[in-house]
Design a protein around this motif. Structure first.
Motif, mmCIF file in Angstrom:
data_model
loop_
_atom_site.group_PDB
_atom_site.id
_atom_site.type_symbol
_atom_site.label_atom_id
_atom_site.label_comp_id
_atom_site.label_asym_id
_atom_site.label_seq_id
_atom_site.Cartn_x
_atom_site.Cartn_y
_atom_site.Cartn_z
ATOM 1 N N CYS A 241 0.253 -1.198 0.255
ATOM 2 C CA CYS A 241 -0.390 -0.274 -0.490
ATOM 3 C C CYS A 241 0.457 1.489 -0.312
ATOM 4 C CB CYS A 241 -1.163 -0.136 0.873
ATOM 5 S SG CYS A 241 -0.036 0.005 3.276
ATOM 6 N N GLU A 242 2.123 0.875 0.425
ATOM 7 C CA GLU A 242 2.563 2.610 0.860
ATOM 8 C C GLU A 242 3.018 3.378 -0.518
ATOM 9 O OE1 GLU A 242 3.557 -0.755 4.243
ATOM 10 O OE2 GLU A 242 3.877 -0.571 2.029
ATOM 11 N N VAL A 243 4.010 1.339 -1.672
ATOM 12 C CA VAL A 243 4.157 1.864 -2.834
ATOM 13 C C VAL A 243 2.790 2.799 -3.849
ATOM 14 C CG1 VAL A 243 5.028 1.488 -5.272
ATOM 15 C CG2 VAL A 243 6.131 0.576 -2.927
ATOM 16 N N ALA A 244 1.851 1.662 -3.541
ATOM 17 C CA ALA A 244 1.163 2.338 -4.697
ATOM 18 C C ALA A 244 0.257 4.030 -3.979
ATOM 19 C CB ALA A 244 -0.284 1.674 -3.787
ATOM 20 N N ALA A 245 0.364 4.100 -2.648
ATOM 21 C CA ALA A 245 0.282 5.279 -2.170
ATOM 22 C C ALA A 245 1.078 5.935 -3.055
ATOM 23 C CB ALA A 245 -0.171 5.280 -0.386
ATOM 24 N N LEU A 246 2.258 6.192 -2.768
ATOM 25 C CA LEU A 246 3.586 6.834 -3.085
ATOM 26 C C LEU A 246 3.508 7.286 -4.290
ATOM 27 C CD1 LEU A 246 6.052 8.845 -3.604
ATOM 28 C CD2 LEU A 246 7.364 6.455 -3.960
ATOM 29 N N ARG A 247 2.665 6.513 -5.803
ATOM 30 C CA ARG A 247 2.568 6.206 -7.043
ATOM 31 C C ARG A 247 1.113 7.492 -7.242
ATOM 32 N NH1 ARG A 247 -0.694 2.574 -11.001
ATOM 33 N NH2 ARG A 247 -0.286 3.208 -12.997
ATOM 34 N N MET A 248 0.245 7.035 -6.167
ATOM 35 C CA MET A 248 -1.106 7.749 -6.269
ATOM 36 C C MET A 248 -0.500 9.696 -6.578
ATOM 37 S SD MET A 248 -4.467 5.744 -4.960
ATOM 38 C CE MET A 248 -3.812 6.172 -3.174
ATOM 39 N N ALA A 249 -0.137 10.257 -5.447
ATOM 40 C CA ALA A 249 0.892 10.684 -5.207
ATOM 41 C C ALA A 249 1.281 11.557 -5.651
ATOM 42 C CB ALA A 249 1.337 11.303 -3.729
ATOM 43 N N LEU A 250 2.512 11.025 -6.400
ATOM 44 C CA LEU A 250 3.318 11.552 -7.278
ATOM 45 C C LEU A 250 2.139 11.635 -8.518
ATOM 46 C CD1 LEU A 250 6.394 8.938 -7.096
ATOM 47 C CD2 LEU A 250 5.964 11.513 -6.634
ATOM 48 N N GLY A 251 1.132 10.692 -9.136
ATOM 49 C CA GLY A 251 0.328 10.394 -9.845
ATOM 50 C C GLY A 251 -0.083 12.208 -10.415
ATOM 51 N N TYR A 252 -1.309 12.134 -9.097
ATOM 52 C CA TYR A 252 -2.056 13.644 -8.825
ATOM 53 C C TYR A 252 -0.590 14.946 -8.997
ATOM 54 C CZ TYR A 252 -3.479 17.928 -6.189
ATOM 55 O OH TYR A 252 -4.062 19.408 -5.835
ATOM 56 N N ARG A 253 0.997 14.863 -8.982
ATOM 57 C CA ARG A 253 1.443 15.846 -10.073
ATOM 58 C C ARG A 253 2.631 15.195 -10.913
ATOM 59 N NH1 ARG A 253 0.842 20.164 -6.562
ATOM 60 N NH2 ARG A 253 1.255 20.336 -4.869
ATOM 61 N N GLY A 254 1.741 14.766 -11.046
ATOM 62 C CA GLY A 254 2.004 14.753 -13.421
ATOM 63 C C GLY A 254 3.081 13.311 -13.331
ATOM 64 N N VAL A 255 3.854 12.995 -12.161
ATOM 65 C CA VAL A 255 4.306 11.998 -12.659
ATOM 66 C C VAL A 255 3.713 10.413 -13.157
ATOM 67 C CG1 VAL A 255 6.154 11.032 -11.423
ATOM 68 C CG2 VAL A 255 6.555 13.224 -10.373
ATOM 69 N N ARG A 256 4.811 9.813 -14.152
ATOM 70 C CA ARG A 256 3.840 8.888 -14.051
ATOM 71 C C ARG A 256 4.538 7.834 -14.151
ATOM 72 N NH1 ARG A 256 0.043 11.250 -13.280
ATOM 73 N NH2 ARG A 256 -1.655 12.041 -14.812
ATOM 74 N N THR A 257 4.920 6.275 -12.830
ATOM 75 C CA THR A 257 6.134 5.500 -12.593
ATOM 76 C C THR A 257 4.698 4.605 -12.657
ATOM 77 O OG1 THR A 257 7.850 5.216 -11.909
ATOM 78 C CG2 THR A 257 6.351 6.115 -10.322
ATOM 79 N N THR A 258 5.679 3.665 -12.511
ATOM 80 C CA THR A 258 4.970 1.765 -12.040
ATOM 81 C C THR A 258 5.285 1.831 -10.674
ATOM 82 O OG1 THR A 258 6.595 0.819 -12.240
ATOM 83 C CG2 THR A 258 5.207 0.844 -14.130
ATOM 84 N N GLU A 259 4.322 0.407 -9.765
ATOM 85 C CA GLU A 259 4.613 0.269 -8.214
ATOM 86 C C GLU A 259 6.243 -0.575 -8.798
ATOM 87 O OE1 GLU A 259 0.795 -1.394 -6.736
ATOM 88 O OE2 GLU A 259 -0.024 0.127 -7.488
ATOM 89 N N ALA A 260 6.095 -1.156 -9.816
ATOM 90 C CA ALA A 260 7.659 -1.750 -9.802
ATOM 91 C C ALA A 260 8.538 -1.126 -9.285
ATOM 92 C CB ALA A 260 7.195 -3.100 -10.521
ATOM 93 N N GLU A 261 9.155 -0.240 -10.164
ATOM 94 C CA GLU A 261 9.756 1.178 -10.549
ATOM 95 C C GLU A 261 10.007 1.748 -9.183
ATOM 96 O OE1 GLU A 261 11.066 5.429 -12.103
ATOM 97 O OE2 GLU A 261 9.684 4.102 -13.435
#
Length: 189
Positions: free
Chosen positions: A1-21
């Motif tokens: 969940c921590e990496v998923a939450a980080l991905r969501m927060a970064l996505g809000y900021r326009g950063v596209r990445t994967t949970e695996a990365e």
């Protein structure tokens, strides 16, 4: 969940990445859990004899493991470090509802540490290096994205939960969930 939450927060900021990365950058600590992590006060971690990894360094255990048995999670410092590779980020400790509201007003998502409501039992162990780790069964992260009430005294918070979706929590319920892990979080700017 921590990496998923980080991905969501970064996505809000326009950063596209994967949970695996992101997980690769956070890292994992495969140290197997040994001993009883379920000690009860006033027993110390020494009395329990449990050892496991350090969630202040990397994800403890197996990411796909069973919570509190073969997998645990990761705390704010490693998530903040990785967030900082993409955007400005700040780790907070002993946060307050007012701080969350101020960050939300500034447009900044905040990842917070708590636990799955049906769980929450305290756990302790030592790392192989001897550091005491305070933990909570069902450790879980969410992204705070909104609040109700006044900024200096919010009455509730809107959170995005990577597992349960969008939720509204009263400030009292939110604080009871946030407090056991030190009211920690990561602000993503």
């Amino acid at each position: 969940c921590e990496v998923a939450a980080l991905r969501m927060a970064l996505g809000y900021r326009g950063v596209r990445t994967t949970e695996a990365e992101l997980l690769k950058k956070v890292g994992t600590d495969p140290t197997p859990r040994t001993g009883d992590v379920w000690g009860s006060a006033p027993r110390s971690p020494d009395a329990i004899g449990a050892t496991w990894g350090d969630p202040d360094v990397a994800f403890v255990g197996n990411v796909d493991g069973i919570m509190s048995k073969t997998g645990y999670g990761v705390y704010a410092r490693p998530i903040g470090r990785v967030a900082g590779e993409y955007r400005k980020a700040q780790v907070i400790e002993n946060g307050t509802p007012k701080l969350l509201a101020e960050e939300i007003n500034a447009g900044n998502p905040v990842i917070v540490w708590g636990f799955i409501p049906s769980r929450g039992r305290r756990m302790t162990w030592k790392t192989l290096g001897g550091k005491d780790v305070q933990a909570v069964d069902g450790e879980h992260t969410r992204v705070v994205i909104g609040y109700t009430g006044e900024a200096d005294a919010p009455t509730g918070f809107l959170v995005l939960d990577p597992v349960y979706g969008e939720q509204y929590w009263s400030t009292d319920k939110f604080m009871k969930n946030w407090e056991p892990l030190g009211k920690t979080g990561v602000i993503v700017y």
